[in-house]
Design a protein around this motif. Structure first.
Motif, PDB file in Angstrom:
ATOM      1  N   ARG A 168       0.854  -1.174   0.000  1.00 16.68           N
ATOM      2  CA  ARG A 168       0.000   0.000   0.000  1.00 16.68           C
ATOM      3  C   ARG A 168       0.894   1.228   0.000  1.00 16.68           C
ATOM      4  O   ARG A 168       1.720   1.405   0.910  1.00 16.68           O
ATOM      5  CB  ARG A 168      -0.918   0.007   1.235  1.00 16.68           C
ATOM      6  N   LEU A 169       0.752   2.075  -1.015  1.00 17.40           N
ATOM      7  CA  LEU A 169       1.642   3.201  -1.210  1.00 17.40           C
ATOM      8  C   LEU A 169       0.905   4.522  -1.058  1.00 17.40           C
ATOM      9  O   LEU A 169      -0.208   4.682  -1.568  1.00 17.40           O
ATOM     10  CB  LEU A 169       2.271   3.137  -2.607  1.00 17.40           C
ATOM     11  N   ALA A 170       1.535   5.439  -0.383  1.00 21.36           N
ATOM     12  CA  ALA A 170       0.984   6.780  -0.275  1.00 21.36           C
ATOM     13  C   ALA A 170       1.121   7.495  -1.611  1.00 21.36           C
ATOM     14  O   ALA A 170       2.035   7.224  -2.390  1.00 21.36           O
ATOM     15  CB  ALA A 170       1.728   7.564   0.806  1.00 21.36           C
ATOM     16  N   ILE A 171       0.189   8.387  -1.909  1.00 19.19           N
ATOM     17  CA  ILE A 171       0.277   9.245  -3.085  1.00 19.19           C
ATOM     18  C   ILE A 171       0.027  10.680  -2.650  1.00 19.19           C
ATOM     19  O   ILE A 171      -0.609  10.939  -1.629  1.00 19.19           O
ATOM     20  CB  ILE A 171      -0.722   8.847  -4.195  1.00 19.19           C
ATOM     21  N   GLY A 172       0.543  11.617  -3.421  1.00 15.68           N
ATOM     22  CA  GLY A 172       0.391  13.020  -3.078  1.00 15.68           C
ATOM     23  C   GLY A 172      -1.020  13.527  -3.330  1.00 15.68           C
ATOM     24  O   GLY A 172      -1.796  12.912  -4.072  1.00 15.68           O
ATOM     25  N   PRO A 173      -1.367  14.654  -2.746  1.00 15.75           N
ATOM     26  CA  PRO A 173      -2.737  15.175  -2.870  1.00 15.75           C
ATOM     27  C   PRO A 173      -3.119  15.546  -4.307  1.00 15.75           C
ATOM     28  O   PRO A 173      -4.275  15.397  -4.694  1.00 15.75           O
ATOM     29  CB  PRO A 173      -2.731  16.413  -1.957  1.00 15.75           C
ATOM     30  N   VAL A 174      -2.169  16.042  -5.093  1.00 22.34           N
ATOM     31  CA  VAL A 174      -2.489  16.402  -6.476  1.00 22.34           C
ATOM     32  C   VAL A 174      -2.836  15.155  -7.281  1.00 22.34           C
ATOM     33  O   VAL A 174      -3.834  15.120  -8.015  1.00 22.34           O
ATOM     34  CB  VAL A 174      -1.313  17.153  -7.133  1.00 22.34           C
ATOM     35  N   LEU A 175      -2.048  14.092  -7.125  1.00 22.47           N
ATOM     36  CA  LEU A 175      -2.327  12.850  -7.835  1.00 22.47           C
ATOM     37  C   LEU A 175      -3.633  12.239  -7.349  1.00 22.47           C
ATOM     38  O   LEU A 175      -4.430  11.741  -8.150  1.00 22.47           O
ATOM     39  CB  LEU A 175      -1.177  11.851  -7.647  1.00 22.47           C
ATOM     40  N   ALA A 176      -3.879  12.280  -6.048  1.00 28.68           N
ATOM     41  CA  ALA A 176      -5.126  11.738  -5.507  1.00 28.68           C
ATOM     42  C   ALA A 176      -6.332  12.467  -6.108  1.00 28.68           C
ATOM     43  O   ALA A 176      -7.352  11.837  -6.442  1.00 28.68           O
ATOM     44  CB  ALA A 176      -5.135  11.858  -3.981  1.00 28.68           C
ATOM     45  N   LYS A 177      -6.215  13.787  -6.265  1.00 28.25           N
ATOM     46  CA  LYS A 177      -7.313  14.565  -6.855  1.00 28.25           C
ATOM     47  C   LYS A 177      -7.508  14.197  -8.318  1.00 28.25           C
ATOM     48  O   LYS A 177      -8.651  14.064  -8.799  1.00 28.25           O
ATOM     49  CB  LYS A 177      -7.019  16.057  -6.714  1.00 28.25           C
ATOM     50  N   ARG A 178      -6.410  14.011  -9.057  1.00 24.63           N
ATOM     51  CA  ARG A 178      -6.512  13.622 -10.465  1.00 24.63           C
ATOM     52  C   ARG A 178      -7.224  12.276 -10.610  1.00 24.63           C
ATOM     53  O   ARG A 178      -8.058  12.083 -11.500  1.00 24.63           O
ATOM     54  CB  ARG A 178      -5.116  13.524 -11.080  1.00 24.63           C
ATOM     55  N   ILE A 179      -6.861  11.331  -9.740  1.00 25.40           N
ATOM     56  CA  ILE A 179      -7.485  10.009  -9.812  1.00 25.40           C
ATOM     57  C   ILE A 179      -8.971  10.099  -9.506  1.00 25.40           C
ATOM     58  O   ILE A 179      -9.801   9.473 -10.171  1.00 25.40           O
ATOM     59  CB  ILE A 179      -6.790   9.031  -8.844  1.00 25.40           C
ATOM     60  N   GLN A 180      -9.340  10.899  -8.507  1.00 27.69           N
ATOM     61  CA  GLN A 180     -10.748  11.028  -8.154  1.00 27.69           C
ATOM     62  C   GLN A 180     -11.534  11.666  -9.293  1.00 27.69           C
ATOM     63  O   GLN A 180     -12.670  11.253  -9.577  1.00 27.69           O
ATOM     64  CB  GLN A 180     -10.912  11.854  -6.878  1.00 27.69           C
ATOM     65  N   MET A 181     -10.952  12.645  -9.957  1.00 27.03           N
ATOM     66  CA  MET A 181     -11.615  13.259 -11.114  1.00 27.03           C
ATOM     67  C   MET A 181     -11.821  12.219 -12.223  1.00 27.03           C
ATOM     68  O   MET A 181     -12.873  12.191 -12.872  1.00 27.03           O
ATOM     69  CB  MET A 181     -10.789  14.434 -11.631  1.00 27.03           C
ATOM     70  N   HIS A 182     -10.824  11.362 -12.413  1.00 25.64           N
ATOM     71  CA  HIS A 182     -10.924  10.297 -13.413  1.00 25.64           C
ATOM     72  C   HIS A 182     -12.058   9.336 -13.063  1.00 25.64           C
ATOM     73  O   HIS A 182     -12.849   8.956 -13.936  1.00 25.64           O
ATOM     74  CB  HIS A 182      -9.582   9.555 -13.468  1.00 25.64           C
TER      75      HIS A 182
END
Length: 294
Positions: A168-182
């Motif tokens: 389980r890997l942490a991701i940064g907030p910008v990437l997390a937001k991009r994934i949620q938008m996707h």
């Protein structure tokens, strides 16, 4: 169990490089000198990488023979293998990585996202292809499977290192937001299609029934790097970027190698045997700051 791609590699090594006369020999008659003679005979026409795969195949077979009591020692244990081939690739600099990721966005938004997941997690390209929506929870991504192409079909199996490679890997907030938008865009499309959303749907897919072919991101990557004018960087080299950047940033072996899915980092890293989520979080933030130019 071995991943499907690994099984295929072993079968290819056996079919292409193992002489029939050697296969016909009795197991008990194969000694370390016999293994060395086999490799010396193959070396002029076979790459060092292919010999290494063949050695892995034979070594695994002989380990099973030792466990079964058919032989006492694995003759491959001290095999004399040639030095590995020097790869004709290099690790991108941070500014090059940013340029390449921007070029991926021009191929498609979803491929741009895919490339950023590889570049920030250090996961193998096939592991990212096999991500399901449920693998992403807030600011973390769980890597637990990999996609490979075997005889024209997409096979979903374990990671290269099996259960030990699940992480389980942490991701940064910008990437997390991009994934949620996707995911939100996928939900909207599924609603238009009259289909139900599910955590088991693929994150990177064209039809929701199957993920991308593992070769598809590599093809798009070549298009992106050609457009960016940086033609000597492979998609897989983003993993090397992650390792190089984290080591340069002062992160320890265990944090770095665990992020890439290596289960045996190095002898010197055994002192870091305990997983430290807080350190992985710092690693994610460090990578995102470099790639997003913050």
């Amino acid at each position: 169990p071995l991943a499907a791609g690994t099984k295929q590699n072993y079968e290819t090594a056996r079919r292409l490089h193992l002489p029939a006369s050697f296969e016909a020999r009795q197991v008990a008659t194969i000694t370390p000198p016999a293994i060395d003679a086999l490799y010396r005979g193959l070396e002029p026409t076979v790459t060092a990488h292919a010999l290494d795969r063949l050695n892995a195949l034979l070594s695994g077979a002989f380990r099973r023979a030792v466990r079964a009591g058919r032989i006492e020692l694995n003759p491959c244990r001290d095999a004399l293998l040639p030095a590995p081939d020097e790869p004709d690739t290099r690790t991108p600099e941070t500014d090059e990585a940013r340029t390449l990721l921007d070029a991926c966005d021009t191929i498609s938004v979803s491929f741009g996202l895919y490339a950023r997941v590889v570049a920030q997690t250090g996961a193998r390209p096939g592991e990212v292809v096999a991500l399901q929506r449920g693998d992403v929870v807030d600011d973390s991504v769980t890597i637990e499977r990999a996609a490979s192409r075997v005889k024209g079909a997409v096979i979903i199996g374990p990671t290269k290192t099996g259960k030990r490679g699940i992480r389980r890997l942490a991701i940064g907030p910008v990437l997390a937001k991009r994934i949620q938008m996707h995911i939100d865009e996928q939900d909207a499309e599924l609603a238009r299609l009259g289909a139900a959303a599910s955590s088991e749907l693929w994150l990177f897919t064209d039809d929701y029934r199957r993920p991308w072919y593992p070769s598809t991101p590599s093809r798009w990557w070549r298009e992106a790097r050609d457009a960016a004018g940086i033609t000597d960087i492979r998609l897989y080299d983003l993993r090397h970027y992650v390792a190089t950047e984290l080591f340069a940033g002062g992160f320890d072996d265990q944090t770095t190698m665990r992020r890439l899915g290596h289960t045996n980092p190095s002898m010197g890293s055994k002192r870091y045997a305990t997983n430290r989520p807080a350190r992985d979080r710092l690693a994610a933030e460090h990578l995102e700051a470099q790639l997003e130019g913050e």
